[in-house]
Scaffold this active site. Sequence first.
Site, PDB file in Angstrom:
ATOM      1  N   ARG A   1     -12.987  -1.414   5.269  1.00  0.00           N
ATOM      2  CA  ARG A   1     -12.000  -0.559   5.958  1.00  0.00           C
ATOM      3  C   ARG A   1     -12.568   0.809   6.313  1.00  0.00           C
ATOM      4  O   ARG A   1     -13.094   1.502   5.438  1.00  0.00           O
ATOM      5  CB  ARG A   1     -10.753  -0.352   5.089  1.00  0.00           C
ATOM      6  CG  ARG A   1      -9.607   0.306   5.858  1.00  0.00           C
ATOM      7  CD  ARG A   1      -8.398   0.540   4.998  1.00  0.00           C
ATOM      8  NE  ARG A   1      -8.417   1.861   4.397  1.00  0.00           N
ATOM      9  CZ  ARG A   1      -7.623   2.259   3.413  1.00  0.00           C
ATOM     10  NH1 ARG A   1      -6.728   1.413   2.904  1.00  0.00           N
ATOM     11  NH2 ARG A   1      -7.700   3.473   2.928  1.00  0.00           N
TER      12      ARG A   1
ATOM     13  N   ASP B   1      -1.555   4.138   4.842  1.00  0.00           N
ATOM     14  CA  ASP B   1      -2.765   4.629   4.161  1.00  0.00           C
ATOM     15  C   ASP B   1      -2.792   6.156   4.053  1.00  0.00           C
ATOM     16  O   ASP B   1      -2.537   6.867   5.032  1.00  0.00           O
ATOM     17  CB  ASP B   1      -4.021   4.134   4.888  1.00  0.00           C
ATOM     18  CG  ASP B   1      -4.202   2.631   4.711  1.00  0.00           C
ATOM     19  OD1 ASP B   1      -3.835   2.112   3.634  1.00  0.00           O
ATOM     20  OD2 ASP B   1      -4.686   1.973   5.651  1.00  0.00           O
TER      21      ASP B   1
ATOM     22  N   HIS C   1       2.072  -1.395   5.703  1.00  0.00           N
ATOM     23  CA  HIS C   1       1.436  -2.703   5.563  1.00  0.00           C
ATOM     24  C   HIS C   1       1.262  -3.042   4.090  1.00  0.00           C
ATOM     25  O   HIS C   1       1.375  -2.163   3.227  1.00  0.00           O
ATOM     26  CB  HIS C   1       0.078  -2.730   6.272  1.00  0.00           C
ATOM     27  CG  HIS C   1      -0.918  -1.764   5.703  1.00  0.00           C
ATOM     28  ND1 HIS C   1      -0.893  -0.420   6.015  1.00  0.00           N
ATOM     29  CD2 HIS C   1      -1.955  -1.924   4.845  1.00  0.00           C
ATOM     30  CE1 HIS C   1      -1.877   0.196   5.377  1.00  0.00           C
ATOM     31  NE2 HIS C   1      -2.531  -0.692   4.648  1.00  0.00           N
TER      32      HIS C   1
ATOM     33  N   HIS D   1       2.758   0.203   2.099  1.00  0.00           N
ATOM     34  CA  HIS D   1       2.294   1.588   2.185  1.00  0.00           C
ATOM     35  C   HIS D   1       1.761   1.915   3.573  1.00  0.00           C
ATOM     36  O   HIS D   1       1.508   1.028   4.392  1.00  0.00           O
ATOM     37  CB  HIS D   1       1.185   1.855   1.153  1.00  0.00           C
ATOM     38  CG  HIS D   1      -0.062   1.058   1.374  1.00  0.00           C
ATOM     39  ND1 HIS D   1      -0.161  -0.286   1.092  1.00  0.00           N
ATOM     40  CD2 HIS D   1      -1.267   1.416   1.871  1.00  0.00           C
ATOM     41  CE1 HIS D   1      -1.363  -0.715   1.397  1.00  0.00           C
ATOM     42  NE2 HIS D   1      -2.070   0.304   1.873  1.00  0.00           N
TER      43      HIS D   1
HETATM   44  C1  SIN Z   1      -5.184  -1.953   2.867  1.00  0.00           C
HETATM   45  O1  SIN Z   1      -4.152  -1.618   2.320  1.00  0.00           O
HETATM   46  O2  SIN Z   1      -5.820  -1.185   3.578  1.00  0.00           O
HETATM   47  C2  SIN Z   1      -5.712  -3.358   2.688  1.00  0.00           C
HETATM   48  C3  SIN Z   1      -4.698  -4.386   2.875  1.00  0.00           C
HETATM   49  C4  SIN Z   1      -5.209  -5.740   2.491  1.00  0.00           C
HETATM   50  O3  SIN Z   1      -6.060  -5.851   1.601  1.00  0.00           O
HETATM   51  O4  SIN Z   1      -4.739  -6.723   3.068  1.00  0.00           O
END
Ligand code: SIN
Length: 288
Positions: free
Chosen positions: A279, A107, A262, A105
Amino acid sequence: MALSVKPLSDVLGAEVSGVDLSESVDEGAFSEILDAFHQYQLLRFPKQTLTPEQHIAFSRRFGDLEIHVCEQYLLPGHPEILLLSNELKQDGTRVSIADGGSGWHSDLSYMERPSLGSLLYAVQTPEKGGDTEWANMYAAYETLPDETKKRIEGLKAIHQFDQRSNPRLPPPDLRYRDAHSDELRALTPDVQHPIVRTHPVTGRKVLFVSLRFTIGIADMDDKEGAALLDELLAHQENPELIYHHQWKMGDLMMWDNRCTNHRACGEVVQLPDVRRLHRATVLGDVPY
Ligand code: SIN
């Protein structure tokens, strides 16, 4: 110490050393970081020690921060930070969302204004597993067959937050993630974005679809749209487009959501060790 920027791989990413993000970064160094961000799409700042306030202060240099719509996953006292953790409270319930992103995805692509970039800080990392990988979505577009490029020019895709109606993913496991309430669904209606977006800074074209959030193609017959989306999503998973990262405690990974996808790798919720990440998410513009 001078800032140094070294590529992490042939496909995307660079490591930035010689900067302590717990202190205020001067304009000269910040401008070098911004250039590296636009050039490499993903930056690793190793060996950082950041309080939530310091993490937020550095993230704010890139733009306004998003307060995530799922309030229950925000770091108490710091709503600008989304807490990703597999830890349990004393009563056995989860402290936050354990698996925030195991499907590819970008974000917040399910919002009218998807994210510009995310800054994910490793507070505690497991001995083994819980890696994250990123795909270069400029390269994903550029390596499509010419015929496909022509076919998707001008088309829009439908992005949706609630995984329950994503035909390509199993229903979310509600032991690890809360069901979406009617109120949350009202806050996050489906949105449409161009399948090929243009990066507002570099001017380069990007393939802007993902397994997790893109559920169909607007104004196209369902079967035809599903087949086209399957083709685009399979193309994005080409290993030649991907950088794989094994976290070290103190890593701050910052990526450009306008030109990367990612995902968290493997069963992050099942890890025997604690995996705790913070995050901060920078708001972006409406894609064009
Ligand atoms: C995310 O999608 O922001 C987190 C990715 C992860 O947990 O590695």
